[in-house]
Write an enzyme that holds these catalytic residues in place. Structure first.
Site, mmCIF file in Angstrom:
data_model
loop_
_atom_site.group_PDB
_atom_site.id
_atom_site.type_symbol
_atom_site.label_atom_id
_atom_site.label_comp_id
_atom_site.label_asym_id
_atom_site.label_seq_id
_atom_site.Cartn_x
_atom_site.Cartn_y
_atom_site.Cartn_z
ATOM 1 N N LYS A 63 -23.248 17.792 3.808
ATOM 2 C CA LYS A 63 -24.160 18.205 4.969
ATOM 3 C C LYS A 63 -24.598 19.521 5.046
ATOM 4 C CE LYS A 63 -23.133 13.860 7.102
ATOM 5 N NZ LYS A 63 -23.045 13.059 8.117
ATOM 6 N N ASN A 84 -28.429 15.863 7.737
ATOM 7 C CA ASN A 84 -28.100 14.811 7.130
ATOM 8 C C ASN A 84 -29.325 13.814 6.555
ATOM 9 O OD1 ASN A 84 -29.287 13.423 9.609
ATOM 10 N ND2 ASN A 84 -28.102 11.922 9.411
ATOM 11 N N ASP A 99 -27.534 12.619 13.260
ATOM 12 C CA ASP A 99 -26.236 12.064 13.238
ATOM 13 C C ASP A 99 -25.856 11.957 14.918
ATOM 14 O OD1 ASP A 99 -25.232 11.178 10.933
ATOM 15 O OD2 ASP A 99 -24.803 13.371 10.439
ATOM 16 N N GLY A 120 -11.284 16.845 14.034
ATOM 17 C CA GLY A 120 -11.950 17.104 12.845
ATOM 18 C C GLY A 120 -13.028 18.183 13.131
ATOM 19 N N ALA A 121 -13.325 19.176 12.342
ATOM 20 C CA ALA A 121 -14.256 20.218 12.552
ATOM 21 C C ALA A 121 -15.447 20.410 11.480
ATOM 22 C CB ALA A 121 -13.358 21.648 12.665
ATOM 23 N N GLY A 122 -15.868 19.323 10.805
ATOM 24 C CA GLY A 122 -16.745 19.593 9.765
ATOM 25 C C GLY A 122 -18.199 19.056 10.372
ATOM 26 N N TYR A 208 -17.067 3.774 9.347
ATOM 27 C CA TYR A 208 -17.791 2.264 9.521
ATOM 28 C C TYR A 208 -17.078 1.457 8.538
ATOM 29 C CZ TYR A 208 -21.591 3.445 6.454
ATOM 30 O OH TYR A 208 -21.872 3.868 5.271
ATOM 31 N N GLY A 228 -17.975 3.136 13.435
ATOM 32 C CA GLY A 228 -19.144 3.862 13.287
ATOM 33 C C GLY A 228 -20.436 3.203 12.952
HETATM 34 P P1 NDP Z 1 -16.685 17.204 6.555
HETATM 35 O O1 NDP Z 1 -16.301 17.064 4.909
HETATM 36 O O2 NDP Z 1 -18.024 18.042 6.831
HETATM 37 O O3 NDP Z 1 -15.403 17.175 7.541
HETATM 38 C C1 NDP Z 1 -14.387 16.584 7.295
HETATM 39 C C2 NDP Z 1 -13.358 16.857 8.199
HETATM 40 O O4 NDP Z 1 -12.262 15.999 8.029
HETATM 41 C C3 NDP Z 1 -12.685 18.380 8.239
HETATM 42 O O5 NDP Z 1 -12.609 18.881 9.448
HETATM 43 C C4 NDP Z 1 -11.540 18.150 7.525
HETATM 44 O O6 NDP Z 1 -10.407 19.003 7.908
HETATM 45 C C5 NDP Z 1 -11.009 16.753 8.120
HETATM 46 N N1 NDP Z 1 -10.158 16.017 7.279
HETATM 47 C C6 NDP Z 1 -10.429 15.460 5.953
HETATM 48 N N2 NDP Z 1 -9.451 14.697 5.531
HETATM 49 C C7 NDP Z 1 -8.275 14.808 6.523
HETATM 50 C C8 NDP Z 1 -6.989 14.398 6.643
HETATM 51 N N3 NDP Z 1 -6.405 13.434 5.764
HETATM 52 N N4 NDP Z 1 -6.333 14.439 7.739
HETATM 53 C C9 NDP Z 1 -6.794 15.005 8.797
HETATM 54 N N5 NDP Z 1 -8.136 15.653 8.624
HETATM 55 C C10 NDP Z 1 -8.724 15.411 7.552
HETATM 56 O O7 NDP Z 1 -17.144 15.403 6.824
HETATM 57 P P2 NDP Z 1 -18.360 14.958 7.662
HETATM 58 O O8 NDP Z 1 -18.081 15.612 8.898
HETATM 59 O O9 NDP Z 1 -19.646 15.208 6.974
HETATM 60 O O10 NDP Z 1 -18.062 13.581 7.960
HETATM 61 C C11 NDP Z 1 -16.697 13.001 8.574
HETATM 62 C C12 NDP Z 1 -16.394 11.616 8.393
HETATM 63 O O11 NDP Z 1 -17.529 10.955 9.120
HETATM 64 C C13 NDP Z 1 -16.812 10.864 7.030
HETATM 65 O O12 NDP Z 1 -15.804 9.757 7.079
HETATM 66 C C14 NDP Z 1 -18.097 10.076 7.338
HETATM 67 O O13 NDP Z 1 -18.134 9.182 6.503
HETATM 68 C C15 NDP Z 1 -18.215 9.834 8.516
HETATM 69 N N6 NDP Z 1 -19.535 9.778 9.226
HETATM 70 C C16 NDP Z 1 -19.970 8.662 9.934
HETATM 71 C C17 NDP Z 1 -21.423 8.563 10.167
HETATM 72 C C18 NDP Z 1 -21.983 7.181 10.604
HETATM 73 O O14 NDP Z 1 -23.128 7.148 10.671
HETATM 74 N N7 NDP Z 1 -20.965 6.345 11.013
HETATM 75 C C19 NDP Z 1 -22.101 9.588 10.206
HETATM 76 C C20 NDP Z 1 -21.651 10.781 9.539
HETATM 77 C C21 NDP Z 1 -20.412 11.041 9.298
HETATM 78 P P3 NDP Z 1 -10.133 20.397 7.091
HETATM 79 O O15 NDP Z 1 -11.057 21.506 7.817
HETATM 80 O O16 NDP Z 1 -8.594 20.829 7.631
HETATM 81 O O17 NDP Z 1 -10.439 20.308 5.948
#
Ligand code: NDP
Length: 263
Positions: A63, A84, A99, A120-122, A208, A228
């Site tokens: 994203k 997104n 989103d 989470g911080a993504g 989800y 989700g």
């Molecule tokens: P990003 O890749 O941008 O961020 C992922 C985050 O997850 C980071 O903060 C990362 O930490 C953390 N992370 C990954 N693996 C682990 C783990 N095993 N344990 C702890 N922390 C972890 O992802 P997005 O923000 O784009 O998406 C996140 C989730 O949300 C996905 O599962 C996606 O499918 C879901 N989603 C669902 C939507 C919906 O409509 N229902 C819409 C958008 C997203 P670090 O910084 O340490 O790497």
């Protein structure tokens, strides 16, 4: 015939093709929606043009790359640097973020949410944090690693990584990590998640289509939770409006998308 797609890695689990194709089919809109497994986010723009797409959704982990790939960013995406949804307009890629409003739609039945913990911080965490602050909520972000927390500090959130987190009480805890998406991982060490769930009224997960280990634990503790799916529906309706340039009524889009969840 227009072609739309979702880009992600992984992407096989995505329900977006079912949702958008249901709308196109039932409203006789001449379009088709597919999924593209993209490993390298920097290839998004060229792939989009090579396939002559009219629009796309972007999921984990591209994203932020999608934001960089666009010619112009509109609306809420400007505030978060995360895209997104892309719609092609006169040969240009226009980026949006649907989103956060999708999530607000999803938690409508959770009442009096004033204090939120985001795990989470993504990209998703960024979008939700900005949106929650707009609603005057008190927002804390807890992430596995430190690197991505600066954005949230500058925004006015509290932030911590696992080692320096200080527990408080919350109205809502949201898992926006991808822990539990393709594995059975919790978003943080089990003792920490247990303590957090004991201190919240509601829980939600952006993932989800499955009960994640995080939601399974929330259920065990009798906490009201949401997965989700409703967030997916909300962001999908808004994205479809952008793809079809509002030629289909929002209520119709939502009806057909909801129906596709039963397939
Ligand atoms: P990003 O890749 O941008 O961020 C992922 C985050 O997850 C980071 O903060 C990362 O930490 C953390 N992370 C990954 N693996 C682990 C783990 N095993 N344990 C702890 N922390 C972890 O992802 P997005 O923000 O784009 O998406 C996140 C989730 O949300 C996905 O599962 C996606 O499918 C879901 N989603 C669902 C939507 C919906 O409509 N229902 C819409 C958008 C997203 P670090 O910084 O340490 O790497």
């Amino acid at each position: 015939m227009q072609l739309f797609a979702i880009f992600g890695d992984p992407v096989a689990h995505s329900r977006s093709p079912l949702m958008h194709n249901a709308v196109f089919k039932h409203s006789d809109y001449k379009a088709c929606y597919t999924r593209i497994h993209l490993k390298d986010g920097t290839k998004l723009r060229e792939t989009f043009f090579n396939l002559q797409l009219s629009g796309a959704n972007i999921t984990v982990p591209h994203k932020e790359a999608a934001f960089a790939a666009c010619d112009e960013i509109r609306g809420f995406a400007n505030k978060v640097g995360v895209v997104n949804t892309i719609a092609e307009e006169d040969g240009k890629l226009i980026g949006y973020n649907t989103d956060a409003d999708g999530f607000i739609f999803a938690i409508e039945e959770f009442k009096d949410i004033k204090k939120v913990l985001i795990l989470g911080a993504g990209g998703t965490a960024k979008a939700l944090a900005v949106r929650f602050l707009e609603e005057n909520m008190d927002v804390t972000v807890l992430n596995r690693s430190q690197g991505r927390l600066k954005f949230f500090d500058e925004l006015g959130c509290k932030s911590a990584s696992w080692s320096d987190f200080e527990l408080s009480s919350y109205d809502l805890v949201v898992n926006t990590t991808s822990a539990g998406l393709k594995d059975d991982a919790l978003p943080a060490p089990k003792e920490l998640i247990e303590a957090i769930l004991d201190a919240t009224r509601y829980a939600a997960d952006a993932i989800y289509g499955k009960v994640t280990p995080f939601l399974a634990l929330a259920e065990q503790k009798g906490i009201l939770y949401k997965d989700g799916a409703d967030m997916l529906l909300g962001q999908g309706v808004l994205a479809n409006e952008l793809f079809t340039r509002k030629q289909i009524a929002k209520q119709e889009i939502a009806k057909y998308m909801r129906h596709s969840f039963l397939l």
